[in-house]
Design a protein around this motif. Sequence first.
Motif, PDB file in Angstrom:
ATOM      1  N   TRP A  41       0.827  -1.203   0.000  1.00  0.00           N
ATOM      2  CA  TRP A  41       0.000   0.000   0.000  1.00  0.00           C
ATOM      3  C   TRP A  41       0.862   1.254   0.000  1.00  0.00           C
ATOM      4  O   TRP A  41       0.481   2.279  -0.580  1.00  0.00           O
ATOM      5  CB  TRP A  41      -0.963  -0.005   1.187  1.00  0.00           C
ATOM      6  CG  TRP A  41      -2.052  -1.032   1.023  1.00  0.00           C
ATOM      7  CD1 TRP A  41      -2.310  -2.111   1.804  1.00  0.00           C
ATOM      8  CD2 TRP A  41      -3.039  -1.066  -0.025  1.00  0.00           C
ATOM      9  NE1 TRP A  41      -3.375  -2.825   1.319  1.00  0.00           N
ATOM     10  CE2 TRP A  41      -3.847  -2.211   0.204  1.00  0.00           C
ATOM     11  CE3 TRP A  41      -3.317  -0.257  -1.127  1.00  0.00           C
ATOM     12  CZ2 TRP A  41      -4.909  -2.551  -0.629  1.00  0.00           C
ATOM     13  CZ3 TRP A  41      -4.374  -0.601  -1.966  1.00  0.00           C
ATOM     14  CH2 TRP A  41      -5.154  -1.726  -1.710  1.00  0.00           C
ATOM     15  N   LYS A  43       3.765   1.418  -1.602  1.00  0.00           N
ATOM     16  CA  LYS A  43       4.163   1.519  -3.002  1.00  0.00           C
ATOM     17  C   LYS A  43       3.033   2.111  -3.849  1.00  0.00           C
ATOM     18  O   LYS A  43       3.274   2.955  -4.718  1.00  0.00           O
ATOM     19  CB  LYS A  43       4.532   0.132  -3.557  1.00  0.00           C
ATOM     20  CG  LYS A  43       5.861  -0.417  -3.093  1.00  0.00           C
ATOM     21  CD  LYS A  43       6.149  -1.779  -3.726  1.00  0.00           C
ATOM     22  CE  LYS A  43       6.314  -1.668  -5.214  1.00  0.00           C
ATOM     23  NZ  LYS A  43       6.700  -2.948  -5.849  1.00  0.00           N
ATOM     24  N   THR A  44       1.826   1.674  -3.579  1.00  0.00           N
ATOM     25  CA  THR A  44       0.675   2.179  -4.320  1.00  0.00           C
ATOM     26  C   THR A  44       0.554   3.683  -4.147  1.00  0.00           C
ATOM     27  O   THR A  44       0.383   4.428  -5.125  1.00  0.00           O
ATOM     28  CB  THR A  44      -0.613   1.481  -3.837  1.00  0.00           C
ATOM     29  OG1 THR A  44      -0.499   0.067  -4.053  1.00  0.00           O
ATOM     30  CG2 THR A  44      -1.831   2.008  -4.580  1.00  0.00           C
ATOM     31  N   ALA A  45       0.648   4.137  -2.896  1.00  0.00           N
ATOM     32  CA  ALA A  45       0.557   5.573  -2.613  1.00  0.00           C
ATOM     33  C   ALA A  45       1.718   6.333  -3.256  1.00  0.00           C
ATOM     34  O   ALA A  45       1.536   7.426  -3.812  1.00  0.00           O
ATOM     35  CB  ALA A  45       0.543   5.810  -1.102  1.00  0.00           C
ATOM     36  N   PHE A  46       2.909   5.762  -3.208  1.00  0.00           N
ATOM     37  CA  PHE A  46       4.102   6.409  -3.767  1.00  0.00           C
ATOM     38  C   PHE A  46       3.951   6.639  -5.268  1.00  0.00           C
ATOM     39  O   PHE A  46       4.178   7.753  -5.769  1.00  0.00           O
ATOM     40  CB  PHE A  46       5.337   5.558  -3.476  1.00  0.00           C
ATOM     41  CG  PHE A  46       6.598   6.064  -4.131  1.00  0.00           C
ATOM     42  CD1 PHE A  46       7.353   7.058  -3.528  1.00  0.00           C
ATOM     43  CD2 PHE A  46       7.030   5.542  -5.351  1.00  0.00           C
ATOM     44  CE1 PHE A  46       8.511   7.539  -4.132  1.00  0.00           C
ATOM     45  CE2 PHE A  46       8.194   6.011  -5.957  1.00  0.00           C
ATOM     46  CZ  PHE A  46       8.926   7.014  -5.349  1.00  0.00           C
ATOM     47  N   LEU A  48       1.211   6.482  -7.217  1.00  0.00           N
ATOM     48  CA  LEU A  48       0.075   7.329  -7.578  1.00  0.00           C
ATOM     49  C   LEU A  48       0.348   8.789  -7.247  1.00  0.00           C
ATOM     50  O   LEU A  48      -0.020   9.693  -8.010  1.00  0.00           O
ATOM     51  CB  LEU A  48      -1.194   6.844  -6.864  1.00  0.00           C
ATOM     52  CG  LEU A  48      -1.760   5.519  -7.358  1.00  0.00           C
ATOM     53  CD1 LEU A  48      -2.978   5.117  -6.536  1.00  0.00           C
ATOM     54  CD2 LEU A  48      -2.130   5.598  -8.837  1.00  0.00           C
ATOM     55  N   THR A  49       1.005   9.039  -6.111  1.00  0.00           N
ATOM     56  CA  THR A  49       1.357  10.414  -5.742  1.00  0.00           C
ATOM     57  C   THR A  49       2.347  11.001  -6.737  1.00  0.00           C
ATOM     58  O   THR A  49       2.224  12.161  -7.159  1.00  0.00           O
ATOM     59  CB  THR A  49       1.959  10.459  -4.325  1.00  0.00           C
ATOM     60  OG1 THR A  49       0.995   9.961  -3.387  1.00  0.00           O
ATOM     61  CG2 THR A  49       2.335  11.885  -3.936  1.00  0.00           C
ATOM     62  N   GLY A  50       3.335  10.207  -7.131  1.00  0.00           N
ATOM     63  CA  GLY A  50       4.307  10.666  -8.118  1.00  0.00           C
ATOM     64  C   GLY A  50       3.655  10.979  -9.450  1.00  0.00           C
ATOM     65  O   GLY A  50       3.953  12.006 -10.083  1.00  0.00           O
ATOM     66  N   VAL A  52       0.339  11.664 -10.131  1.00  0.00           N
ATOM     67  CA  VAL A  52      -0.565  12.822 -10.028  1.00  0.00           C
ATOM     68  C   VAL A  52       0.232  14.101  -9.762  1.00  0.00           C
ATOM     69  O   VAL A  52      -0.058  15.160 -10.333  1.00  0.00           O
ATOM     70  CB  VAL A  52      -1.616  12.591  -8.925  1.00  0.00           C
ATOM     71  CG1 VAL A  52      -2.461  13.842  -8.722  1.00  0.00           C
ATOM     72  CG2 VAL A  52      -2.506  11.408  -9.272  1.00  0.00           C
ATOM     73  N   GLY A  53       1.254  13.994  -8.893  1.00  0.00           N
ATOM     74  CA  GLY A  53       2.061  15.164  -8.551  1.00  0.00           C
ATOM     75  C   GLY A  53       2.769  15.745  -9.757  1.00  0.00           C
ATOM     76  O   GLY A  53       2.767  16.974  -9.960  1.00  0.00           O
ATOM     77  N   VAL A  82       2.988   2.983 -12.534  1.00  0.00           N
ATOM     78  CA  VAL A  82       1.630   2.821 -12.000  1.00  0.00           C
ATOM     79  C   VAL A  82       0.987   1.583 -12.625  1.00  0.00           C
ATOM     80  O   VAL A  82       0.330   0.792 -11.949  1.00  0.00           O
ATOM     81  CB  VAL A  82       0.772   4.076 -12.269  1.00  0.00           C
ATOM     82  CG1 VAL A  82      -0.710   3.792 -12.005  1.00  0.00           C
ATOM     83  CG2 VAL A  82       1.241   5.233 -11.393  1.00  0.00           C
TER      84      VAL A  82
END
Length: 362
Positions: A41, A43-46, A48-50, A52-53, A82
Amino acid sequence: MSKKVKFSSTSNSAFYATTRFRVSQFFSEQEVNQHANSHMWFKTAFFLTGFVGLYLLMLINILPPLVLLPMAAGLGMFSAFVGFNVCHDAIHGALSGNCKVNKAFGLIFNLIGANPYVWSIIHNVVHHTYTNIPGHDEDIEVAPGLIRISHDDEINAIQRFQHWYAFPLYSLASLSWIFRKDYVKFFQKEIGSHQNKHPKVEYFNLFFYKALYYFLFIVLPLMVLSVNWWQFIIGFLVLHIAQGLTMGLVFQLAHVVEGTTFPLPNEHSQMCEAWAEHQMRTTANFATQNKFAAFFLGGLNRQIEHHLFPKVCHIHYGQISLIVKQTASEFNLPYIENQTFFDALKSHFLTLKKFSREVTPA
């Protein structure tokens, strides 16, 4: 219509039965869930944040074109990451035990330009079933007529140079995906031997999400960015070249390297081995001890484990690989792997070169 290929009965595969039992025993004894854990989770956040960011940072329109260009390449690579780390597991049903969670994360695939429904047919159903079988596995057909990877592929004089032009071709994979491939595959009567009969909602989804992608990555940037049209085109191409090359290389290094085979069925459309044994001869791992590869490639450098256990989250592949490798040895089956990414890259190059030599100059 392609005649459906059949494998020897899975029930006759002592190797697969033993491997599944041992892997199941591992999860039970270690009290580990086969789906995502806290690290997954993260990794998933990392990723997706990268993703979208980078997208939003480019759209705020405060950066000069020379800074936007490498950011476009970074966005392309994060799009691939992703896909590797989040969407791939979700569409296989491996990310979560909740099918609604998997479906939600699978929808993100649309935001990197690919249709998750079409992918699930080409990859989950066809590729995972008919791995490396010419005429049936469309995942390995990168550029039919231009790239030759088996003795049974059609011969074209230009293929003499395929080991040189293949890599630039791979970089076009993402562009083909967003503008051509999904439409072509969706409206084909069959993919391999799979008959295409789509639910009505998938017709809407295909066009709606493609339109959404075109708006987010073409229309909106042209509306808000202070760049010329030709500067936008260069940036868009750089994004997709980075995304396409990242995706193309990773997938090719898992199946088109020295040691992997491209077996054909007999005259009765029957394969001589059971499905699991077939997977061991057509699939390869690479860079399995590299922590960078483990984090960024979403387990796609451990394709052997992925093909045998597609519904297990890739975060566990490192642990179950010890079981798979040992069991393969006991049953005298190959466990094909290249120690590093560059070893696999070299092996892929040599494979392309090998088949190029079989082409008679025009």
